[in-house]
Design a protein around this motif. Structure first.
Motif, short mmCIF file in Angstrom:
data_model
loop_
_atom_site.label_atom_id
_atom_site.label_comp_id
_atom_site.label_asym_id
_atom_site.label_seq_id
_atom_site.Cartn_x
_atom_site.Cartn_y
_atom_site.Cartn_z
N SER A 1 -7.40 48.84 21.15
CA SER A 1 -8.58 49.35 20.06
C SER A 1 -8.85 48.33 19.05
O SER A 1 -8.05 47.74 18.68
CB SER A 1 -8.09 50.60 19.32
OG SER A 1 -8.31 51.78 20.35
N ILE A 2 -10.15 48.22 18.49
CA ILE A 2 -10.59 47.40 17.57
C ILE A 2 -10.95 48.24 16.45
O ILE A 2 -11.93 49.02 16.56
CB ILE A 2 -11.61 46.55 18.13
CG1 ILE A 2 -11.36 45.76 19.44
CG2 ILE A 2 -11.94 45.40 17.18
CD1 ILE A 2 -10.18 44.95 19.23
N ALA A 3 -10.42 48.16 15.31
CA ALA A 3 -10.83 49.04 14.05
C ALA A 3 -11.41 48.09 12.96
O ALA A 3 -11.06 46.74 12.85
CB ALA A 3 -9.50 49.58 13.49
N ASP A 4 -12.49 48.47 12.30
CA ASP A 4 -12.97 47.84 11.38
C ASP A 4 -12.18 47.79 9.89
O ASP A 4 -12.02 48.65 9.53
CB ASP A 4 -14.56 48.17 10.91
CG ASP A 4 -15.30 47.36 9.86
OD1 ASP A 4 -14.54 46.60 9.08
OD2 ASP A 4 -16.27 47.75 10.07
N GLU A 5 -11.42 46.59 9.76
CA GLU A 5 -10.52 46.81 8.65
C GLU A 5 -11.39 47.09 7.38
O GLU A 5 -10.55 47.98 6.57
CB GLU A 5 -10.34 45.19 8.23
CG GLU A 5 -9.25 44.88 7.00
CD GLU A 5 -9.26 43.34 6.52
OE1 GLU A 5 -8.05 43.01 6.58
OE2 GLU A 5 -10.63 43.09 6.08
N ARG B 1 -12.96 49.90 6.72
CA ARG B 1 -13.09 51.16 6.82
C ARG B 1 -11.72 51.69 6.98
O ARG B 1 -11.61 52.98 7.40
CB ARG B 1 -14.12 51.38 8.07
CG ARG B 1 -15.45 50.92 8.15
CD ARG B 1 -16.21 51.73 7.24
NE ARG B 1 -16.52 52.86 7.71
CZ ARG B 1 -17.20 53.39 8.57
NH1 ARG B 1 -18.22 52.82 9.40
NH2 ARG B 1 -17.25 54.88 8.88
N THR B 2 -10.58 50.89 6.95
CA THR B 2 -9.23 51.51 7.11
C THR B 2 -8.46 51.11 6.12
O THR B 2 -8.86 50.46 5.06
CB THR B 2 -8.63 51.03 8.40
OG1 THR B 2 -8.29 49.38 8.32
CG2 THR B 2 -9.52 51.13 9.80
N SER B 3 -7.20 51.79 5.86
CA SER B 3 -6.33 51.43 4.91
C SER B 3 -5.25 50.22 5.43
O SER B 3 -4.43 49.99 4.35
CB SER B 3 -5.36 52.39 4.73
OG SER B 3 -4.73 53.01 5.44
N ILE B 4 -5.60 49.49 6.39
CA ILE B 4 -4.55 48.61 7.07
C ILE B 4 -5.44 47.21 7.19
O ILE B 4 -6.41 47.31 7.43
CB ILE B 4 -4.07 48.93 8.49
CG1 ILE B 4 -3.31 50.22 8.24
CG2 ILE B 4 -3.36 47.92 8.82
CD1 ILE B 4 -2.99 50.81 9.70
N ASP B 5 -4.91 46.20 6.57
CA ASP B 5 -5.60 44.95 6.58
C ASP B 5 -5.28 44.14 7.99
O ASP B 5 -4.41 44.42 8.80
CB ASP B 5 -4.89 43.97 5.79
CG ASP B 5 -5.15 44.60 4.20
OD1 ASP B 5 -6.15 45.26 3.87
OD2 ASP B 5 -4.43 44.15 3.05
N SER B 6 -6.13 43.31 8.34
CA SER B 6 -6.14 42.38 9.51
C SER B 6 -5.08 41.41 9.40
O SER B 6 -4.53 41.14 8.10
CB SER B 6 -7.47 41.21 9.47
OG SER B 6 -7.38 40.37 10.43
#
Length: 122
Positions: free
Chosen positions: A49-53, A55-60
């Protein structure tokens, strides 16, 4: 414990570029698509999965310290496919542990390893 599937999630600053990479360059099947998260099917029991950093609480992790290793049936066919997709993969490497390997990187810098058993290795 019975695990049905496994999913690796990359949190990406270059989210749109990564989604395009996995969908249109690598050719993975989308199983879930939201405006900030896309899940791809690797096989019956594995997902990526690919999540937009943003829009989340987790950094790249900016591609540091991560390799997704994907065993394939025919590394030569994968090399041709990656070339035709415009990804310019390096030459296939033969490893002493009996595998043939190609490494490429997604737009975020995550390393993708394609490998197959080297049937000619002794």
């Amino acid at each position: 414990m019975h695990i049905k599937t496994a999913n690796t999630i990359f949190y990406c600053r270059k989210w749109k570029e990564c989604v395009d990479f996995y969908k249109n360059k690598i050719g993975l099947q989308v199983t879930t698509s939201l405006d900030w998260f896309v899940e791809f099917k690797l096989n019956k029991a594995s997902r990526l999965s690919i999540a937009d950093e943003s829009r989340t609480s987790i950094d790249s992790n900016e591609g540091k310290g991560v390799t997704i290793a994907l065993e394939v049936g025919d590394i030569e066919t994968v090399h041709i496919y990656l070339n035709e997709a415009g990804l310019s993969p390096p030459p296939i490497k033969d490893h002493s542990w009996g595998a043939r390997v190609i490494h490429i990187h997604d737009p975020e810098g995550n390393r993708i390893e394609f490998w197959s058993i080297n049937l000619g290795a002794k």
